[in-house]
Structures are given as C-alpha cells and as structure tokens.
Design a protein around this motif. Structure first.
Motif, PDB file in Angstrom:
ATOM      1  N   ALA A   1       0.477  -1.104   0.210  1.00  0.00           N
ATOM      2  CA  ALA A   1      -0.360  -0.130  -0.455  1.00  0.00           C
ATOM      3  C   ALA A   1       0.783   1.540  -0.009  1.00  0.00           C
ATOM      4  CB  ALA A   1      -0.851   0.274   1.119  1.00  0.00           C
ATOM      5  N   THR A   2       2.098   1.659   0.707  1.00  0.00           N
ATOM      6  CA  THR A   2       2.734   2.346   0.589  1.00  0.00           C
ATOM      7  C   THR A   2       3.490   2.785  -0.792  1.00  0.00           C
ATOM      8  OG1 THR A   2       3.103   2.218   3.328  1.00  0.00           O
ATOM      9  CG2 THR A   2       4.338   3.404   2.267  1.00  0.00           C
ATOM     10  N   LEU A   3       4.038   1.609  -1.517  1.00  0.00           N
ATOM     11  CA  LEU A   3       4.497   1.740  -2.651  1.00  0.00           C
ATOM     12  C   LEU A   3       3.109   2.473  -3.593  1.00  0.00           C
ATOM     13  CD1 LEU A   3       6.594   1.273  -4.540  1.00  0.00           C
ATOM     14  CD2 LEU A   3       5.710  -0.914  -5.040  1.00  0.00           C
ATOM     15  N   GLN A   4       2.288   1.987  -3.460  1.00  0.00           N
ATOM     16  CA  GLN A   4       0.732   1.980  -3.791  1.00  0.00           C
ATOM     17  C   GLN A   4       0.016   4.213  -4.121  1.00  0.00           C
ATOM     18  OE1 GLN A   4      -2.077  -0.991  -4.335  1.00  0.00           O
ATOM     19  NE2 GLN A   4      -2.522   0.363  -5.337  1.00  0.00           N
ATOM     20  N   ALA A   5       0.977   4.317  -2.797  1.00  0.00           N
ATOM     21  CA  ALA A   5       1.060   5.671  -2.299  1.00  0.00           C
ATOM     22  C   ALA A   5       1.812   6.262  -2.701  1.00  0.00           C
ATOM     23  CB  ALA A   5       0.893   6.039  -0.263  1.00  0.00           C
ATOM     24  N   ALA A   6       3.153   5.760  -3.028  1.00  0.00           N
ATOM     25  CA  ALA A   6       4.497   6.337  -3.230  1.00  0.00           C
ATOM     26  C   ALA A   6       4.194   6.855  -4.748  1.00  0.00           C
ATOM     27  CB  ALA A   6       5.191   6.244  -3.519  1.00  0.00           C
ATOM     28  N   ARG A   7       3.454   5.932  -5.430  1.00  0.00           N
ATOM     29  CA  ARG A   7       3.272   5.892  -7.039  1.00  0.00           C
ATOM     30  C   ARG A   7       1.989   6.743  -7.448  1.00  0.00           C
ATOM     31  NH1 ARG A   7       2.974  -0.676  -8.452  1.00  0.00           N
ATOM     32  NH2 ARG A   7       5.808  -1.389  -8.550  1.00  0.00           N
ATOM     33  N   SER A   8       1.421   6.765  -6.541  1.00  0.00           N
ATOM     34  CA  SER A   8       0.642   8.314  -6.768  1.00  0.00           C
ATOM     35  C   SER A   8       0.956   9.271  -6.529  1.00  0.00           C
ATOM     36  CB  SER A   8      -0.770   8.450  -6.160  1.00  0.00           C
ATOM     37  OG  SER A   8      -2.008   8.518  -5.641  1.00  0.00           O
ATOM     38  N   GLY A   9       1.948   9.913  -5.478  1.00  0.00           N
ATOM     39  CA  GLY A   9       1.977  10.829  -5.374  1.00  0.00           C
ATOM     40  C   GLY A   9       3.304  11.146  -6.487  1.00  0.00           C
ATOM     41  N   ALA A  10       3.582  10.433  -7.079  1.00  0.00           N
ATOM     42  CA  ALA A  10       5.030  10.364  -7.788  1.00  0.00           C
ATOM     43  C   ALA A  10       3.752  11.221  -9.562  1.00  0.00           C
ATOM     44  CB  ALA A  10       5.175   9.517  -8.280  1.00  0.00           C
ATOM     45  N   VAL A  11       2.824  11.006  -9.304  1.00  0.00           N
ATOM     46  CA  VAL A  11       1.907  11.226 -10.742  1.00  0.00           C
ATOM     47  C   VAL A  11       1.130  12.142 -10.699  1.00  0.00           C
ATOM     48  CG1 VAL A  11       2.402   8.936 -11.616  1.00  0.00           C
ATOM     49  CG2 VAL A  11       0.237   9.628 -10.641  1.00  0.00           C
ATOM     50  N   ASN A  12       0.852  13.158  -9.397  1.00  0.00           N
ATOM     51  CA  ASN A  12       0.472  13.989  -9.299  1.00  0.00           C
ATOM     52  C   ASN A  12       0.645  15.131  -8.101  1.00  0.00           C
ATOM     53  OD1 ASN A  12      -2.411  12.944  -9.087  1.00  0.00           O
ATOM     54  ND2 ASN A  12      -1.977  11.249  -8.957  1.00  0.00           N
ATOM     55  N   ASN A  13       2.371  15.106  -8.282  1.00  0.00           N
ATOM     56  CA  ASN A  13       3.147  16.220  -7.678  1.00  0.00           C
ATOM     57  C   ASN A  13       3.503  16.331  -6.381  1.00  0.00           C
ATOM     58  OD1 ASN A  13       0.913  17.882  -9.888  1.00  0.00           O
ATOM     59  ND2 ASN A  13       3.266  18.558  -9.971  1.00  0.00           N
ATOM     60  N   ALA A  14       3.473  14.961  -5.771  1.00  0.00           N
ATOM     61  CA  ALA A  14       3.782  14.648  -4.280  1.00  0.00           C
ATOM     62  C   ALA A  14       2.326  15.089  -3.514  1.00  0.00           C
ATOM     63  CB  ALA A  14       5.086  15.202  -3.710  1.00  0.00           C
ATOM     64  N   ASN A  15       1.404  14.831  -3.979  1.00  0.00           N
ATOM     65  CA  ASN A  15       0.050  15.950  -3.482  1.00  0.00           C
ATOM     66  C   ASN A  15      -0.333  14.603  -2.539  1.00  0.00           C
ATOM     67  OD1 ASN A  15      -2.830  15.924  -3.249  1.00  0.00           O
ATOM     68  ND2 ASN A  15      -2.121  17.981  -3.652  1.00  0.00           N
ATOM     69  N   ILE A  16      -0.325  15.668  -0.628  1.00  0.00           N
ATOM     70  CA  ILE A  16      -0.107  14.239   0.419  1.00  0.00           C
ATOM     71  C   ILE A  16      -2.088  13.836   0.141  1.00  0.00           C
ATOM     72  CG2 ILE A  16      -1.648  16.375   1.278  1.00  0.00           C
ATOM     73  CD1 ILE A  16       0.193  13.551   2.778  1.00  0.00           C
ATOM     74  N   ASN A  17      -2.642  14.818  -0.809  1.00  0.00           N
ATOM     75  CA  ASN A  17      -4.087  13.787  -1.025  1.00  0.00           C
ATOM     76  C   ASN A  17      -4.375  12.919  -1.157  1.00  0.00           C
ATOM     77  OD1 ASN A  17      -5.430  15.470   1.089  1.00  0.00           O
ATOM     78  ND2 ASN A  17      -5.745  16.651  -0.748  1.00  0.00           N
ATOM     79  N   SER A  18      -2.866  13.057  -2.603  1.00  0.00           N
ATOM     80  CA  SER A  18      -3.011  12.139  -3.915  1.00  0.00           C
ATOM     81  C   SER A  18      -2.824  10.498  -2.912  1.00  0.00           C
ATOM     82  CB  SER A  18      -3.034  12.155  -4.652  1.00  0.00           C
ATOM     83  OG  SER A  18      -3.568  13.643  -5.843  1.00  0.00           O
ATOM     84  N   ILE A  19      -1.434  10.842  -2.266  1.00  0.00           N
ATOM     85  CA  ILE A  19      -0.603  10.065  -1.403  1.00  0.00           C
ATOM     86  C   ILE A  19      -1.802   9.067  -0.769  1.00  0.00           C
ATOM     87  CG2 ILE A  19       0.868   9.436   0.318  1.00  0.00           C
ATOM     88  CD1 ILE A  19       2.344  11.715  -1.389  1.00  0.00           C
ATOM     89  N   ARG A  20      -1.977   9.703   0.187  1.00  0.00           N
ATOM     90  CA  ARG A  20      -3.606   9.343   1.625  1.00  0.00           C
ATOM     91  C   ARG A  20      -4.402   8.689   0.810  1.00  0.00           C
ATOM     92  NH1 ARG A  20      -4.180  13.202   3.521  1.00  0.00           N
ATOM     93  NH2 ARG A  20      -2.925  13.374   4.910  1.00  0.00           N
ATOM     94  N   ALA A  21      -4.867   8.735  -0.832  1.00  0.00           N
ATOM     95  CA  ALA A  21      -5.930   8.281  -1.469  1.00  0.00           C
ATOM     96  C   ALA A  21      -5.431   6.593  -2.084  1.00  0.00           C
ATOM     97  CB  ALA A  21      -6.397   8.337  -2.726  1.00  0.00           C
ATOM     98  N   GLY A  22      -3.802   7.003  -2.586  1.00  0.00           N
ATOM     99  CA  GLY A  22      -2.892   5.770  -3.217  1.00  0.00           C
ATOM    100  C   GLY A  22      -2.954   4.444  -1.647  1.00  0.00           C
ATOM    101  N   LEU A  23      -2.680   5.624  -0.585  1.00  0.00           N
ATOM    102  CA  LEU A  23      -2.758   4.035   0.672  1.00  0.00           C
ATOM    103  C   LEU A  23      -3.659   3.641   1.278  1.00  0.00           C
ATOM    104  CD1 LEU A  23      -0.684   3.055   2.669  1.00  0.00           C
ATOM    105  CD2 LEU A  23      -1.338   5.335   4.035  1.00  0.00           C
ATOM    106  N   ALA A  24      -4.808   4.169   0.976  1.00  0.00           N
ATOM    107  CA  ALA A  24      -6.259   3.728   1.558  1.00  0.00           C
ATOM    108  C   ALA A  24      -6.579   2.761   0.245  1.00  0.00           C
ATOM    109  CB  ALA A  24      -7.093   4.729   1.266  1.00  0.00           C
ATOM    110  N   ARG A  25      -5.858   3.013  -1.336  1.00  0.00           N
ATOM    111  CA  ARG A  25      -6.925   1.683  -1.855  1.00  0.00           C
ATOM    112  C   ARG A  25      -6.061   0.765  -1.473  1.00  0.00           C
ATOM    113  NH1 ARG A  25      -6.975   6.556  -5.732  1.00  0.00           N
ATOM    114  NH2 ARG A  25      -4.216   5.863  -5.639  1.00  0.00           N
ATOM    115  N   GLY A  26      -4.940   0.807  -1.280  1.00  0.00           N
ATOM    116  CA  GLY A  26      -3.691  -0.508  -1.193  1.00  0.00           C
ATOM    117  C   GLY A  26      -4.069  -0.955   0.621  1.00  0.00           C
TER     118      GLY A  26
END
Length: 231
Positions: A46-71
């Motif tokens: 899930a943390t890897l998914q969170a980092a990938r989500s942030g990588a394509v969204n300007n390291a946006n914390i909300n995108s990172i959090r959403a990626g973590l939740a999905r994982g």
C-alpha cells in the motif's frame, strides 16, 4: 486400585486445567502474529501504491493518502461488489488512514530551497530533462536535482489487534520494550493498534510541490548520522 485410579484421574483434570489456558494463549498468539505478518505485507504494498500515486500528482499529500487507502483495502475484507468496496473504503479505510502518519522523507525542505522554483505561488522542483541538468550537490540538501526527484514516502499505520486478551499482551510488550514510542505511536497503542512503519521510493513523474508532509533534513530518521552541509 480404585482409589489410585481416582487420584490419577483427578491429577489429569488438574493438569489439563493448568495447561489449557496456556495452550489457548499460544494458539491465539500465533494466529494474531500471522495476521500481523499479513498486515505488514499489505502495508508495504500500500505504501508503494501511495508513493506511485504521489509521483504522478506532484507529491500531493491527498493523492498519497488516497493511494494508501486503496492499497490497504484488502485488510478490511470488503464485499466484492462495487458498492461494498466503495462503502468499506469510505466508512472504514479512509478514517483509519486519516489517523496514520504520512511523511515525505525526500525531497526535503532543503531540496526545495536548493532547486525549487515558484510556479503560480507554489514552490516546485523541476522534473523535465533531468539528464541535461547539472549534477551539482545542493549546499543545504546535500542532494543533486536528480536525487531530489526521488519521492520517498514513509507511512506509520496503526493496525487494529483483533484477538482478545492477546492484544493486551502485545500492548504490554510494546510498552515494556519500546519506551521511545512517540505521541503518535502511543495513541495507536492506547487504541489497541500496533504501530507499523513502511517506506517506499519511486521516481517523480511530475514536479514535486512543497507541502506540509515534506520533512526537513534535520528531522529525518537517523538525521544525527548525516554529514553537515554549508548554508
């Protein structure tokens, strides 16, 4: 002989009464340990998914959090229907993720000072044509701009201990063996949750933008071992 057999039967009953609680605790502890192992593996992914989500969204914390939740969704055994997945994500996973600690360990605040540019009032680190950019080390961050384009995300997540009695033993063990727990981790333990830490690093695909989750170099784990840089 009859008296001897009666005494032996009575002794067997006493031994069973002594051994059974211990055996039950051992089995329950093994069951809880297996669940913890599964949760840690899920958190790593899930943390890897969170980092990938942030990588394509300007390291946006909300995108990172959403990626973590999905994982983390598989940990919550949601209904396989779309409605069940959405409901579990909204009512269970996202509230738990909101209590988790998400920190961006790279790029650091100093990296934004060294390489950041202001774009529409937001400071961001350029991401284009990195192979043509100088490999000079920043005086504050100790990084090159290429290194500053690696997104390193750390997640501290509180996994809910589910086995009664055993979770009390785990909590007691943590308090005795980890006196260095910080306030976030102590709150997790008090809520019958086991603090878990996972870290993932990916290459930025968009310019990283500075936000509240970005850490200063001096506050990174093991910062005392870092060489000092000029200012």
């Amino acid at each position: 002989m009859k008296v001897l057999r009666a005494v032996q039967r009575g002794g067997a009953v006493v031994e069973t009464l002594i051994v059974m609680p211990v055996l039950v605790m051992v089995i329950a502890g093994a069951f809880q340990a297996a669940m913890i192992y599964e949760a840690k593996a899920t958190l790593n992914h899930a943390t890897l998914q969170a980092a990938r989500s942030g990588a394509v969204n300007n390291a946006n914390i909300n995108s990172i959090r959403a990626g973590l939740a999905r994982g983390l969704l598989p940990l919550y055994s949601p209904d396989s229907s779309l409605g069940g997945l959405t409901g579990t994500l909204t009512t269970k996973v996202l509230p738990d993720v909101a209590t988790s600690s998400i920190r961006i360990l790279n790029p650091t605040t100093e990296a934004f000072q060294d390489f950041g540019v202001n774009v529409h009032g937001v400071r961001e680190i350029p991401n284009d044509r990195l192979y043509l950019r100088p490999t000079t080390t920043g005086s504050r961050s100790g990084l090159t701009i290429q290194d500053a384009n690696l997104l390193r995300v750390q997640v501290r997540y509180g996994y809910e201990l589910k086995v009664p009695v055993v979770r009390w033993v785990f909590r007691l063990g943590l308090r005795l063996t980890r006196p260095d727990l910080d306030n976030v981790e102590r709150a997790m333990v008090a809520a019958n949750r086991l603090p878990m830490i996972a870290t993932a690093t990916v290459r930025m695909q968009t310019p990283a933008r500075q936000n509240s989750a970005v850490m200063s170099r001096n506050n990174l784990p093991g910062a005392g071992d870092l060489p000092r840089q000029g200012v």
